[in-house]
Design a protein around this motif. Structure first.
Motif, PDB file in Angstrom:
ATOM      1  N   ASP A 144      16.916  56.059 -40.305  1.00 28.44           N
ATOM      2  CA  ASP A 144      16.443  55.696 -38.990  1.00 28.44           C
ATOM      3  C   ASP A 144      14.801  55.601 -39.000  1.00 28.44           C
ATOM      4  OD1 ASP A 144      18.735  56.412 -37.618  1.00 28.44           O
ATOM      5  OD2 ASP A 144      18.678  58.619 -38.167  1.00 28.44           O
ATOM      6  N   VAL A 145      14.352  54.755 -38.280  1.00 30.08           N
ATOM      7  CA  VAL A 145      13.050  54.672 -38.262  1.00 30.08           C
ATOM      8  C   VAL A 145      12.601  54.970 -36.736  1.00 30.08           C
ATOM      9  CG1 VAL A 145      11.141  52.838 -38.142  1.00 30.08           C
ATOM     10  CG2 VAL A 145      12.908  52.526 -39.671  1.00 30.08           C
ATOM     11  N   PRO A 146      11.752  55.864 -36.536  1.00 35.96           N
ATOM     12  CA  PRO A 146      11.225  56.350 -35.116  1.00 35.96           C
ATOM     13  C   PRO A 146      10.300  55.133 -34.725  1.00 35.96           C
ATOM     14  CG  PRO A 146      10.552  58.093 -37.026  1.00 35.96           C
ATOM     15  CD  PRO A 146      11.222  56.952 -37.636  1.00 35.96           C
ATOM     16  N   VAL A 147      10.549  55.039 -33.345  1.00 35.01           N
ATOM     17  CA  VAL A 147       9.465  54.438 -32.632  1.00 35.01           C
ATOM     18  C   VAL A 147       8.557  54.908 -31.908  1.00 35.01           C
ATOM     19  CG1 VAL A 147       9.663  52.480 -30.916  1.00 35.01           C
ATOM     20  CG2 VAL A 147      11.466  52.516 -32.550  1.00 35.01           C
ATOM     21  N   LEU A 148       7.183  54.586 -31.937  1.00 30.11           N
ATOM     22  CA  LEU A 148       6.431  55.255 -31.223  1.00 30.11           C
ATOM     23  C   LEU A 148       5.883  54.235 -30.378  1.00 30.11           C
ATOM     24  CD1 LEU A 148       5.858  56.301 -34.245  1.00 30.11           C
ATOM     25  CD2 LEU A 148       3.892  57.327 -33.271  1.00 30.11           C
ATOM     26  N   ILE A 195      -0.030  61.572 -48.636  1.00 27.54           N
ATOM     27  CA  ILE A 195      -0.440  62.573 -48.130  1.00 27.54           C
ATOM     28  C   ILE A 195       0.097  63.707 -49.265  1.00 27.54           C
ATOM     29  CG2 ILE A 195      -1.105  64.490 -46.630  1.00 27.54           C
ATOM     30  CD1 ILE A 195      -1.053  62.434 -44.240  1.00 27.54           C
ATOM     31  N   GLY A 196      -0.790  64.164 -50.274  1.00 31.37           N
ATOM     32  CA  GLY A 196       0.222  64.879 -51.202  1.00 31.37           C
ATOM     33  C   GLY A 196       1.295  64.119 -51.835  1.00 31.37           C
ATOM     34  N   ASP A 197       2.258  64.480 -51.921  1.00 24.51           N
ATOM     35  CA  ASP A 197       3.282  63.768 -52.607  1.00 24.51           C
ATOM     36  C   ASP A 197       4.034  63.117 -51.559  1.00 24.51           C
ATOM     37  OD1 ASP A 197       3.233  64.911 -55.102  1.00 24.51           O
ATOM     38  OD2 ASP A 197       4.497  66.432 -54.728  1.00 24.51           O
ATOM     39  N   MET A 198       3.916  63.089 -50.191  1.00 25.03           N
ATOM     40  CA  MET A 198       4.773  62.601 -49.385  1.00 25.03           C
ATOM     41  C   MET A 198       3.979  60.913 -48.804  1.00 25.03           C
ATOM     42  SD  MET A 198       7.097  64.507 -48.157  1.00 25.03           S
ATOM     43  CE  MET A 198       7.535  63.962 -46.655  1.00 25.03           C
ATOM     44  N   ARG A 199       4.856  60.086 -48.925  1.00 22.04           N
ATOM     45  CA  ARG A 199       4.391  58.880 -48.586  1.00 22.04           C
ATOM     46  C   ARG A 199       4.828  58.288 -47.186  1.00 22.04           C
ATOM     47  NH1 ARG A 199       6.025  54.510 -52.316  1.00 22.04           N
ATOM     48  NH2 ARG A 199       7.874  55.641 -52.559  1.00 22.04           N
ATOM     49  N   TYR A 200       4.061  57.412 -46.649  1.00 21.47           N
ATOM     50  CA  TYR A 200       4.097  57.072 -44.947  1.00 21.47           C
ATOM     51  C   TYR A 200       4.028  55.511 -44.878  1.00 21.47           C
ATOM     52  CZ  TYR A 200       3.829  62.195 -44.248  1.00 21.47           C
ATOM     53  OH  TYR A 200       4.150  63.545 -44.436  1.00 21.47           O
ATOM     54  N   HIS A 201       4.733  54.853 -44.240  1.00 20.43           N
ATOM     55  CA  HIS A 201       4.516  53.514 -43.887  1.00 20.43           C
ATOM     56  C   HIS A 201       4.525  53.307 -42.209  1.00 20.43           C
ATOM     57  CE1 HIS A 201       6.823  49.473 -43.884  1.00 20.43           C
ATOM     58  NE2 HIS A 201       5.809  49.252 -43.696  1.00 20.43           N
ATOM     59  N   LEU A 202       3.672  52.658 -41.817  1.00 20.83           N
ATOM     60  CA  LEU A 202       3.548  52.497 -40.420  1.00 20.83           C
ATOM     61  C   LEU A 202       3.717  50.867 -39.942  1.00 20.83           C
ATOM     62  CD1 LEU A 202       0.686  55.014 -39.200  1.00 20.83           C
ATOM     63  CD2 LEU A 202       3.354  55.207 -39.336  1.00 20.83           C
ATOM     64  N   GLU A 203       4.399  50.201 -39.467  1.00 16.04           N
ATOM     65  CA  GLU A 203       4.398  49.078 -39.014  1.00 16.04           C
ATOM     66  C   GLU A 203       4.013  49.128 -37.400  1.00 16.04           C
ATOM     67  OE1 GLU A 203       4.956  45.792 -40.201  1.00 16.04           O
ATOM     68  OE2 GLU A 203       4.950  46.799 -42.083  1.00 16.04           O
ATOM     69  N   CYS A 204       3.151  48.002 -37.165  1.00 19.71           N
ATOM     70  CA  CYS A 204       2.881  47.872 -35.999  1.00 19.71           C
ATOM     71  C   CYS A 204       3.262  46.561 -35.224  1.00 19.71           C
ATOM     72  CB  CYS A 204       1.234  48.105 -35.629  1.00 19.71           C
ATOM     73  SG  CYS A 204       0.543  47.774 -34.064  1.00 19.71           S
ATOM     74  N   GLN A 205       4.006  46.401 -34.069  1.00 20.52           N
ATOM     75  CA  GLN A 205       4.349  45.225 -33.386  1.00 20.52           C
ATOM     76  C   GLN A 205       4.003  45.179 -32.078  1.00 20.52           C
ATOM     77  OE1 GLN A 205       8.592  44.557 -34.066  1.00 20.52           O
ATOM     78  NE2 GLN A 205       8.165  42.281 -34.018  1.00 20.52           N
ATOM     79  N   ILE A 208       5.384  51.316 -34.741  1.00 21.27           N
ATOM     80  CA  ILE A 208       4.182  51.649 -33.564  1.00 21.27           C
ATOM     81  C   ILE A 208       4.547  50.268 -32.654  1.00 21.27           C
ATOM     82  CG2 ILE A 208       1.994  51.781 -32.767  1.00 21.27           C
ATOM     83  CD1 ILE A 208       1.388  53.113 -35.474  1.00 21.27           C
ATOM     84  N   LEU A 209       4.956  50.338 -31.530  1.00 19.58           N
ATOM     85  CA  LEU A 209       5.315  49.356 -30.711  1.00 19.58           C
ATOM     86  C   LEU A 209       4.214  49.315 -29.515  1.00 19.58           C
ATOM     87  CD1 LEU A 209       9.040  49.162 -29.661  1.00 19.58           C
ATOM     88  CD2 LEU A 209       7.521  47.666 -31.199  1.00 19.58           C
ATOM     89  N   LEU A 210       3.656  48.372 -29.443  1.00 20.41           N
ATOM     90  CA  LEU A 210       2.271  48.151 -28.293  1.00 20.41           C
ATOM     91  C   LEU A 210       2.779  47.746 -27.084  1.00 20.41           C
ATOM     92  CD1 LEU A 210      -0.043  45.992 -30.475  1.00 20.41           C
ATOM     93  CD2 LEU A 210       0.194  48.427 -30.227  1.00 20.41           C
ATOM     94  N   ARG A 211       4.011  47.367 -26.849  1.00 25.33           N
ATOM     95  CA  ARG A 211       4.590  46.941 -25.667  1.00 25.33           C
ATOM     96  C   ARG A 211       6.144  47.267 -26.033  1.00 25.33           C
ATOM     97  NH1 ARG A 211       1.995  41.905 -26.548  1.00 25.33           N
ATOM     98  NH2 ARG A 211       0.296  41.420 -25.052  1.00 25.33           N
ATOM     99  N   HIS A 212       6.627  47.879 -24.607  1.00 26.86           N
ATOM    100  CA  HIS A 212       8.116  48.123 -24.729  1.00 26.86           C
ATOM    101  C   HIS A 212       8.498  48.027 -23.256  1.00 26.86           C
ATOM    102  CE1 HIS A 212       6.241  51.983 -23.513  1.00 26.86           C
ATOM    103  NE2 HIS A 212       7.352  52.208 -22.815  1.00 26.86           N
ATOM    104  N   THR A 213       9.947  48.140 -23.219  1.00 30.70           N
ATOM    105  CA  THR A 213      10.691  48.264 -21.596  1.00 30.70           C
ATOM    106  C   THR A 213      11.365  49.500 -21.779  1.00 30.70           C
ATOM    107  OG1 THR A 213      12.813  47.128 -22.807  1.00 30.70           O
ATOM    108  CG2 THR A 213      11.000  45.510 -22.149  1.00 30.70           C
ATOM    109  N   LYS A 214      11.917  49.679 -20.623  1.00 32.02           N
ATOM    110  CA  LYS A 214      12.629  50.860 -20.389  1.00 32.02           C
ATOM    111  C   LYS A 214      14.014  50.952 -21.416  1.00 32.02           C
ATOM    112  CE  LYS A 214      15.363  48.915 -16.765  1.00 32.02           C
ATOM    113  NZ  LYS A 214      15.826  48.910 -15.224  1.00 32.02           N
TER     114      LYS A 214
END
Length: 184
Positions: free
Chosen positions: A83-87, A7-17, A57-63
């Motif tokens: 750092d990689v944020p976890v959604l 988006i513009g000059d910013m690049r993004y990478h999303l991984e899903c697991q 992006i995590l589809l399942r997670h625990t506490k």
């Protein structure tokens, strides 16, 4: 699935697991490094690489699943942290998804209910509640198309992905599969 975009000059990478494990960081680093090398800059004996903004992006997670994962990169003259944020998909309510226009999360919304499939499969009243919830979701998508927040093609793509997730998650729960399949 993974995705990278700009988006513009910013690049993004999303991984899903679907389930958290440490191996995803290996792949994230590998993919990010490949992307960084695609747009690297060489000037006067210096190579500059720009790593993308990355999230998992995590589809399942625990506490115990962290809100971010960290990589430490050691080089001869020091180290840096990455750092990689976890959604966590299951933490997003339907209201929040629509309010924040996070439509790409809708195909994964079914993971919120996964632990209750056995109950839905044997209790028709509970299954009707789930079907009503998904009927509301589809109606809200129609409103988004009407308000031109989504195109009809985007809506069809989201619903198609929702069906794929439904087929995968409900293999052992024929009543849930059939009931939600009717709604979609």
């Amino acid at each position: 699935t993974d995705s990278h975009f700009a988006i513009g000059d910013m690049r993004y990478h999303l991984e899903c697991q679907s389930t958290p494990d440490g191996t995803i960081l290996f792949r994230i680093f590998e993919y990010d490094a490949q992307m960084a090398l695609q747009d690297c800059e060489w000037s006067e004996g210096e190579l500059t690489v720009h790593f993308p903004n990355t999230a998992l992006i995590l589809l399942r997670h625990t506490k115990n699943t962290p809100n971010s994962m960290r990589m430490r990169i050691e080089v001869p003259n020091g180290s840096c942290y990455y750092d990689v944020p976890v959604l966590k998909v299951q933490n997003y309510s339907l209201e929040e998804i629509f309010e924040k226009r996070l439509y790409f999360l809708l195909p994964f919304h079914l993971f919120v209910y996964e632990h209750h499939f056995e109950e839905y499969d044997s209790d028709t009243d509970k299954l009707e509640e789930l079907k009503a919830h998904y009927l509301e979701l589809l109606e809200r998508l129609d409103v988004c198309v009407h308000r031109q927040l989504l195109t009809a093609y985007e809506k069809r793509s989201i619903v198609s992905m929702m069906k794929k997730v439904l087929d995968y998650l409900t293999k052992k729960f024929s009543n849930v599969k059939e009931g939600l399949g009717e709604v979609m």
